[in-house]
Structures are given as C-alpha cells and as structure tokens.
Write a protein that holds these residues in place. Structure first.
Motif, PDB file in Angstrom:
ATOM      1  N   GLN A 315     -10.401   9.410  -3.125  1.00  0.00           N
ATOM      2  CA  GLN A 315     -10.674   8.827  -4.433  1.00  0.00           C
ATOM      3  C   GLN A 315      -9.361   8.392  -5.075  1.00  0.00           C
ATOM      4  O   GLN A 315      -8.391   9.164  -5.108  1.00  0.00           O
ATOM      5  N   PHE A 316      -9.300   7.168  -5.571  1.00  0.00           N
ATOM      6  CA  PHE A 316      -8.169   6.624  -6.320  1.00  0.00           C
ATOM      7  C   PHE A 316      -6.934   6.413  -5.426  1.00  0.00           C
ATOM      8  O   PHE A 316      -6.753   7.094  -4.414  1.00  0.00           O
ATOM      9  N   ARG A 317      -6.117   5.441  -5.833  1.00  0.00           N
ATOM     10  CA  ARG A 317      -4.921   5.091  -5.054  1.00  0.00           C
ATOM     11  C   ARG A 317      -3.650   5.465  -5.807  1.00  0.00           C
ATOM     12  O   ARG A 317      -3.601   5.423  -7.037  1.00  0.00           O
ATOM     13  N   ARG A 318      -2.633   5.796  -5.029  1.00  0.00           N
ATOM     14  CA  ARG A 318      -1.303   5.905  -5.616  1.00  0.00           C
ATOM     15  C   ARG A 318      -0.805   4.495  -5.928  1.00  0.00           C
ATOM     16  O   ARG A 318      -1.133   3.540  -5.210  1.00  0.00           O
ATOM     17  N   PRO A 319       0.003   4.366  -6.950  1.00  0.00           N
ATOM     18  CA  PRO A 319       0.548   3.035  -7.261  1.00  0.00           C
ATOM     19  C   PRO A 319       1.289   2.457  -6.059  1.00  0.00           C
ATOM     20  O   PRO A 319       2.115   3.131  -5.431  1.00  0.00           O
ATOM     21  N   GLY A 320       0.958   1.217  -5.726  1.00  0.00           N
ATOM     22  CA  GLY A 320       1.636   0.528  -4.638  1.00  0.00           C
ATOM     23  C   GLY A 320       1.098   0.837  -3.260  1.00  0.00           C
ATOM     24  O   GLY A 320       1.646   0.355  -2.264  1.00  0.00           O
ATOM     25  N   GLU A 321       0.058   1.655  -3.157  1.00  0.00           N
ATOM     26  CA  GLU A 321      -0.514   1.995  -1.855  1.00  0.00           C
ATOM     27  C   GLU A 321      -1.942   1.494  -1.766  1.00  0.00           C
ATOM     28  O   GLU A 321      -2.661   1.427  -2.768  1.00  0.00           O
ATOM     29  N   ASP A 322      -2.367   1.149  -0.565  1.00  0.00           N
ATOM     30  CA  ASP A 322      -3.716   0.628  -0.361  1.00  0.00           C
ATOM     31  C   ASP A 322      -4.731   1.743  -0.106  1.00  0.00           C
ATOM     32  O   ASP A 322      -5.889   1.640  -0.508  1.00  0.00           O
TER      33      ASP A 322
END
Length: 640
Positions: A315-322
């Motif tokens: 669930q949810f992405r880290r900033p800058g990651e797909d």
C-alpha cells in the motif's frame, strides 16, 4: 540508542525445537498425522452440517493414539498427562469446534470418570469413552451458578430403600446449561450435584447419569434442550439438561473422594466438606490448562496469517519509487503485530512450564497438596492472561488484514468468534484472578491477625498467587541475572535482563505488599466489603504476578536454546515482551517512582527500535510455530 547486532537470516527449526520443548517428538508426530488427514474448514456449513462434520472428525481422531494419551495404561491409555494436553492444544491450529468437542469427550467427561471415579468406573467406562463408543457430557454449570460451583442447586438424594440416588433439578435456575455434547450426541453425563444422604448435605459430588436411550430419545425424567445459535463454535452441540426424579444406582457416584454405603452412611478420606470440594475441583484442572494452551495455538495461527499477509500486501509508494511499500515495513503495522508476537512466545513458554508441572503432579503416586495449590493458582492466572491475549491479538490480526481479514474464507473471523468464549469458560477470567484472595479472607483471617506487616505480604504472595518457587536450575539462572543486573540509569540498562527481572519482581512485591495492607482490616470487620472494595487491587496483583512468571519462563527458554542465532533472536524478542509490557503499564511505573519520565520515554523509543530490528525476522518467528500448512491455506495469502 545502539542495540547489539542481530544475526542475518535465522533458521526457524531451532526456534521450533525450543517452542516444542519436552514433548517435541510427540508434537512432530501429531503434525504429521494432522497433515495426512483432511480436517477441512467448516466454511459455509450450516449448524447441523458443522456438527455432523465435527462428529465424523472426532471418530477419525478416535482411531489415533491421541485420545488415549492421558488415560491409565491399565485400561488402554498412554499414561502421558502432559502429552495428552499438548496433543489437544495442537488441534487448536484447526477448527476449534473439534478441539472443544474432543476436550469435552476425553478431557472433561473421560477425565472426570478417571480422576473422580474408582476401579469399578474405570473398568466399565474408560475403554468405551476412549473408543468413542460412549459419548458423554460434563454437566457442571447451571443457569444460576457458573463460577460458584460450590452452591450448585441440582440435588442427588440417596434412597436406602432402593439403593439409588435420585437426581433432581429443583428449580429452573438449576438447569444444567451450555453443556457440550448434550444437545445432539451425548449418551451419558457426569452430573455435579449436592449429595444428600440421611437428611444431611455433604456438598457437591459427581454422578454418572444416562441422558439418552439407545435410539437417541431422552432417558426417562431427563429434559434436553439446545442452546441454539452462538457467536461461534457451531460444531459443538451445547445444550441444557434438567432432571425430574431420575434414579441412578448407588454405584453411579464417582466415589474417589466420597462414598455412600448401602445403609446411607457417608464416608470420605477427606473429613472437611470444603477441603474435599476443592480437592475434587483441583483434580479437574487439566481442562483449564488446556484452554490456555489452545488459546495460544489459536493466537499463533492468527499471527501467522497476519504476518504473512503483511509481508505480501502493498500500500502506498515512497516518494520517487514506483513499487508500493509492503505494509509490514510500516512501524504502525509492526507495533500492531510484533509486540503481540513477543507476548505469544512468552505465554507459550509459561504454558509449557505449566503443563510440565501438571504432568509431574498428576503422574505422582501421591498428591503434594502444596504443589497442587500452586499449580491451581498458576493455571488460573495463566488461563486468564492467555485467553485475554488471544482475544486482543486475534482482533489485531483481523484488523491488520483489512477487509480480507473479515472474509470467512480467510479464517480469522472464525478464530475471533470461536475463541471469544475462552475468556469465560473453564472459569471466568476476572473470577480466576480473585479466587485465592477470596479464599484468604474466608479461611485465613487468623493469619492476618497474627502476622506482622512484612510477613503478611509474604503470606499473601505465597497463598494468593502461588508465588512459592523451588530452587530449580532455571530459578538459579534468574537469581544470577537479577544479582548481576545493572543499576545504571541510562537507556542501555533497559536491555539488561537482570534489571528487567528485578523491575518485574519489584512491581509484584510492591503491589502485594500494599494489597496485604489494604486487606488486613478484613480480619476485624466486614471481610466481604473489604475484599469487594479492593478488587481493582486484587486483579492487578494477579496480573503482575503472571507477567513476572511469564518473563521468567521466557528467560528459562532462552537458556535452553543451543543455537546461537536463534538464541540471539529470542533474546531480542524477550526484550520486546518486557519493554512493551512496561510501556503498557507506564502509568504505574511513573506513579510509583520506578521510572523517570526520561526513561519512560526511552522505553517507547526502545519498543520502536526493537520492532524495526525484528521486522526482517517476523515471518521466521511465525514459521517456527510449525503450523501445518493446510491450516494456513487462506486466499488472502495468494491474492495479496
């Protein structure tokens, strides 16, 4: 704060060896047999279909050696009390209806015949009970009396003219209620009733009473009802029993602790009616011990499902990651599951010790009354803590699996529903944590009058919570760690095992000391009012005692582990159990000056750090439970 380095990948096998403990070989055999049998989940079945399925599975169990383990070898049993408890605890990895029905048949019904009966009962009934040729009930609880067994209202009046007992339900509130096996399958019941002979009551005794004829109809004078829909355990046919002048032979009395001669003369090896009653109940403690262990097994299953799901669900992405983040990487998710996992290990190790003590006491030629009392107190406290922990943890596991955890196919709803009653059967948990203290006020008032304050506190410690501990090798390890414990006031001291043990001991000692002071006026006044006004204190005393016992069991288990990596992992898991327990009770430690505000904040930070350190090992820790994979075959683990 800097924690010692953790090992990389840890093999779960050494952890399983420590968890399995004394009965490791038996547990391996049970796992193999469970894996080879199709004990399918009852998803989608109606109540009658579920009951029929459980009875079929019970008959399949009867073809194995497990049901015989706890019975006397002279009658075809295995003579392994502890092994019997362990085998049935493992049934709790699957459908809990099967575990409960098996427990009623072989643990409660069969156990009562063996432990309260004599050779005439053993010779006639034990083999049919083991073989499932005689299905039975344990008819103790009444509509009006559950925890207060001593004041049951059902009567068994001896008639010397016919050499029979007359079993009678004098009022509606005396109806036997919630009785497993009664509504559908039982043919005989062990009925607990007030024995009356020669016009004199002799207290509660147990009688074998037929409740159904060969064709399934109720026996003459017996009324049978069905408890109807329940919150869970639909595969168990709980029912009601009432008796209208039902006559049974004099030999139907289970007469190990009390007998009635043909002329109505009563005799007993135990003169006191009260002491006899508690001795009888004490012999039946196996059921309470089994409930605690089964709660542990169900908790392990829920955690295995939730942790595996947490390793797969994103669930949810880290900033800058797909790629989305695995939810077990979130600290909040770790805090939901990992402290509960640490406590489950801790409670399991305490349960292993309890079963070992039970095995030794019930396998001995003579009963050591002091050890028996300690066992009863320990079993009561651990049952309460284990079942409350199961209720909280299974709910947390359900929430950790989101909407998937709410679907019946994913097993957690049934675990939640089926274990809910564990907190109130085999003893209401709140009552269990008060039993010994209540006995103090009624039976030991003179001791309170004569003892000084310090001695009173020690007396309460020994009598109330069974805190007498023999100097075993494990106890010597505990004492060595306490003696070597840190006295520093820095954050690193939080991970000093001696400091941890001493803190738990100090909390227990303080609570017991202040409880003794609070209860002392009972010797001179209204004992009930004094006790009633101190119930909050009584419950805390029971709880902090169990916390200390559980911690010491965890420490002893780590000492038994001979694999360095597994030992390091268990050591860190034990830290999480300790510090999450302290965190949950920070208010007490702060109010009583045991922690400074700075150190209390450090405890919270330490729990966070431990969760993050243990996160890579979470799946290893649940794999070590070695739950047969068929019991973890949930769609949520295939679709996450």
């Amino acid at each position: 704060m800097d924690l010692p380095p953790m090992p990389g990948k840890v093999d779960p096998a050494p952890l399983t060896a420590v968890l399995d403990g004394r009965w490791a070989e038996l547990k391996r055999a049970v796992r193999e047999q469970l894996t080879g049998r199709h004990f399918r989940e009852p998803i989608g079945l109606d109540v009658e279909e579920h009951r029929a399925l459980v009875l079929d599975q019970l008959r399949e169990l009867a073809t194995t050696d497990w049901p015989r383990l706890g019975f006397d070898p002279a009658h075809g049993g295995g003579g392994d009390v502890g092994g019997s408890v362990m085998a049935f605890e493992m049934l709790a990895f699957g459908d809990l209806s099967l575990m409960v029905k098996a427990g009623v048949q072989w643990g409660l019904f069969g156990g009562a015949v063996q432990l309260l009966g004599t050779e005439r009962h053993h010779e006639r009934y034990l083999r049919p009970i083991m073989d499932l040729d005689l299905l039975g009930c344990f008819a103790m609880t009444e509509t009006g009396h559950g925890s207060d067994v001593q004041h049951l209202r059902t009567t068994a009046t001896y008639d010397p003219a016919t050499l029979e007992f007359v079993i009678d339900t004098p009022e509606t509130s005396a109806t036997k209620n919630y009785i497993g096996n009664a509504a559908r399958d039982g043919r005989m019941a062990v009925v607990f009733a007030q024995l009356v002979t020669g016009g004199e009551g002799r207290g509660v005794h147990a009688f074998l009473v037929p409740i159904r004829e060969a064709d399934g109809r109720p026996s003459p004078g017996v009324s049978i009802g069905d408890c109807g829909p329940k919150a869970g355990l639909d595969g168990v046919d709980n029912g009601t029993l009432a008796f209208r002048r039902v006559r049974v032979a004099r030999e139907a009395l289970l007469n190990r602790y009390g007998d009635v001669a043909e002329d109505g003369t009563y005799s007993s090896p135990i003169e006191s009616d009260g002491r006899r009653f508690f001795t009888m109940l004490g012999t039946l403690i196996r059921g309470r011990v089994s409930v605690a262990g089964s709660a542990c097994s169900a908790t392990m299953r829920a955690l295995a499902l939730a942790v595996r799901y947490g390793e797969r669900r994103r669930q949810f992405r880290r900033p800058g990651e797909d790629e989305e983040v695995v939810i077990l990487d979130y600290l909040a998710h770790q805090r939901t599951l990992l402290p509960a996992l640490a406590t489950t290990y801790a409670v399991h190790f305490a349960q292993e010790e309890l079963v070992g003590t039970l095995h030794e006491i019930q396998s001995a030629d003579e009963v050591d009354e002091r050890r028996q009392r300690e066992l009863e107190a320990r079993a009561a406290g651990l049952k309460a803590v284990a079942t409350w922990h199961a209720t909280a943890t299974i709910q947390a596991a359900r929430e950790a699996c989101g909407g998937a955890g709410y679907l019946a196919e994913n097993l957690l709803p049934a675990l939640k529903a089926d274990t809910d009653v564990f907190t109130t059967f085999e003893g209401d948990n709140t009552v269990l944590l008060q039993l010994v203290a209540k006995g103090l006020l009624t039976s030991y008032q003179q001791d309170f009058q004569d003892l000084g304050m310090l001695a009173t506190a020690r007396f309460v410690a020994e009598q109330f919570v069974g805190a007498v501990i023999e100097r075993t090798a494990a106890r010597q390890v505990i004492e060595r760690l306490v003696d070597a414990g840190s006295t520093r006031d820095d954050e690193d001291a939080l991970f000093d095992r001696g400091w941890q043990l001493r803190l738990f001991e100090d909390r227990e000692s303080h609570v017991l000391d202040t409880l003794a002071r609070r209860l002392r006026p009972a010797a001179d006044g209204d004992a009930f009012a004094v006790f009633n006004n101190a119930q909050d204190h009584v419950l805390r005393a029971g709880r902090v005692h169990v916390d200390r016992v559980v911690l010491e069991a965890f420490v002893a288990a780590i000492e038994r582990c001979d694999d360095p990596d597994a030992t390091a992992l268990l050591d860190r898991l034990c830290d999480l159990y300790v510090l999450s327990t302290i965190e949950a009770d920070r208010a007490w430690f702060l109010e009583h000056g045991r922690l400074s505000s700075t150190r209390a904040k450090a405890v919270v930070a330490a729990v966070n750090a431990l969760c993050q350190e243990l996160r890579p090992h979470a799946e290893t820790l649940v794999d070590a439970f070695a739950i047969p994979e068929q019991f973890l075959d949930a769609p949520l683990l295939h679709s996450a």
